[in-house]
Design an enzyme around this catalytic site. Structure first.
Site, PDB file in Angstrom:
ATOM      1  N   ILE A   1       0.841  -1.193   0.000  1.00 28.99           N
ATOM      2  CA  ILE A   1       0.000   0.000   0.000  1.00 28.99           C
ATOM      3  C   ILE A   1       0.875   1.242   0.000  1.00 28.99           C
ATOM      4  O   ILE A   1       1.547   1.531   0.979  1.00 28.99           O
ATOM      5  CB  ILE A   1      -0.950  -0.010   1.221  1.00 28.99           C
ATOM      6  CG1 ILE A   1      -1.724  -1.327   1.266  1.00 28.99           C
ATOM      7  CG2 ILE A   1      -1.884   1.189   1.174  1.00 28.99           C
ATOM      8  CD1 ILE A   1      -2.452  -1.690  -0.017  1.00 28.99           C
ATOM      9  N   GLU A   2       0.873   1.922  -1.130  1.00 27.14           N
ATOM     10  CA  GLU A   2       1.777   3.055  -1.329  1.00 27.14           C
ATOM     11  C   GLU A   2       1.049   4.374  -1.436  1.00 27.14           C
ATOM     12  O   GLU A   2       1.680   5.405  -1.617  1.00 27.14           O
ATOM     13  CB  GLU A   2       2.543   2.864  -2.649  1.00 27.14           C
ATOM     14  CG  GLU A   2       3.358   1.631  -2.707  1.00 27.14           C
ATOM     15  CD  GLU A   2       4.602   1.747  -1.874  1.00 27.14           C
ATOM     16  OE1 GLU A   2       5.317   2.741  -2.023  1.00 27.14           O
ATOM     17  OE2 GLU A   2       4.853   0.844  -1.069  1.00 27.14           O
ATOM     18  N   GLN A   3      -0.241   4.360  -1.441  1.00 27.28           N
ATOM     19  CA  GLN A   3      -0.957   5.609  -1.663  1.00 27.28           C
ATOM     20  C   GLN A   3      -2.288   5.578  -0.941  1.00 27.28           C
ATOM     21  O   GLN A   3      -2.691   4.563  -0.390  1.00 27.28           O
ATOM     22  CB  GLN A   3      -1.190   5.835  -3.155  1.00 27.28           C
ATOM     23  CG  GLN A   3      -1.892   4.674  -3.836  1.00 27.28           C
ATOM     24  CD  GLN A   3      -2.440   5.041  -5.210  1.00 27.28           C
ATOM     25  OE1 GLN A   3      -3.528   5.553  -5.330  1.00 27.28           O
ATOM     26  NE2 GLN A   3      -1.669   4.768  -6.244  1.00 27.28           N
TER      27      GLN A   3
END
Ligand code: NAG
Ligand code: NAG
Ligand code: NAG
Ligand code: NAG
Length: 274
Positions: free
Chosen positions: A154-156
């Site tokens: 989960i990067e954003q």
């Protein structure tokens, strides 16, 4: 869980990956590799036939949550709009026959994903169960192959409700896989490792690294570069001896198959990882 507002590969960096698998895994470590974000990396069958990987994370399901119709994105490997990614079912099973665990990775650098409520998380978990894990659906993006678990990259977006999603998935399937970035140097990597292994309830932990020094930062070749690359000799002399002393050591996780091909990182480290 990661709280990131911008998409950048820097956040993958040194991640500590924790894994809870349904089946018993041998105590030896293995390498987990991300596959799916560059068609030049070749297909899954070829990847699994290298014999270097114990886990493959298919990257990414990058549109989901907020009631959106989930979409998979495997770069040029296939076109999900025409159901083209179902060709990988047979290849996934090929890998699984070789005792390689194949996961779906959620998230990534682009796309559009976030969870708006516990109910939304539950809805997404139901989708994952029915469309990628052991449930039933007539619209499975990777066909009828049953994946072994879910990886969180989960990067954003928001950091909310990922724990709920993990809990619902666990409820369904007792399979899960988290990914928690912690960008730093070898010392703080090892500090984070110690904290995570002690405080997070999971059976196996992985050290997450990028497979190639990109971009070649000022520290390239010394310790940990800004991209999260650790030279093989540093990994072998400073990191692995510490993490391997843990009963919860699962191995090393590499971003990604395409980069790995460029410098043969997994080939270099394999004998030290196991
Ligand atoms: C994908 O592969 C091509 C080579 O075929 C390379 O030029 C490109 O930089 C790669 N893209 C990424 C995002 O790694
Ligand atoms: C996978 O790639 C290999 C190597 O390029 C190729 O020989 C093989 O036919 C491909 N397999 C499938 C199922 O596409
Ligand atoms: C639940 O998820 C599905 C995708 O599986 C989506 O089409 C639907 O809109 C979602 N429902 C709600 C209430 O968010
Ligand atoms: C590594 O990080 C720790 C704390 O995060 C810091 O105290 C130390 O100076 C750093 N070492 C190097 C070589 O950058």
């Amino acid at each position: 869980m990661a709280t990131k507002t911008q998409a950048t590969p820097l956040f993958l960096l040194l991640s500590l990956l924790l894994i809870l698998l349904k089946t018993t895994v041998a105590h030896r470590g293995g390498i987990a590799i991300y596959w799916g974000q560059n068609v030049s990396e070749g297909n899954l069958t070829a990847l699994c036939d290298t014999g270097r990987f114990a886990y493959v994370n298919i990257a990414f399901l990058d549109v989901f949550g907020n009631g959106q119709t989930p979409l998979i994105n495997l770069d040029g490997h296939c076109n999900p709009a025409t159901n083209g990614c179902t060709i990988f079912s047979e290849q996934i099973r090929h890998c699984q026959k070789k005792h390689i665990k194949v996961m779906l990775s959620l998230g990534g650098l682009v796309g559009n994903y976030f969870l708006t409520s516990k109910a939304d998380a539950k809805n997404v978990s139901r989708y994952l169960w029915n469309n990628l894990l052991s449930g039933k659906s007539s619209n499975r993006p990777l066909g009828d192959a049953v994946l072994d678990g879910i990886d969180f990259y989960i990067e954003q977006g928001s950091s909310l409700y990922w724990d709920d999603l993990a809990r619902y998935l666990h409820h369904f399937s007792r399979k899960k896989f988290y990914n928690n970035p912690c960008q730093s140097n070898t010392t703080s990597l090892l500090n984070s490792w110690a904290i995570w292994v002690k405080s997070v309830k999971a059976r196996l932990f992985f050290v997450g690294l990028v497979a190639l020094p990109l971009p070649p930062g000022p520290n390239a070749g010394t310790d940990v570069t800004p991209s999260g690359f650790i030279p093989a000799n540093v990994l072998e002399s400073q990191v692995l001896p510490v993490v391997k002393s843990s009963k919860k050591y699962g191995g090393v996780m590499l971003w990604n198959a395409f980069w790995d091909v460029q410098d043969g990182y997994s080939t270099t480290i394999l004998s030290s990882v196991v």
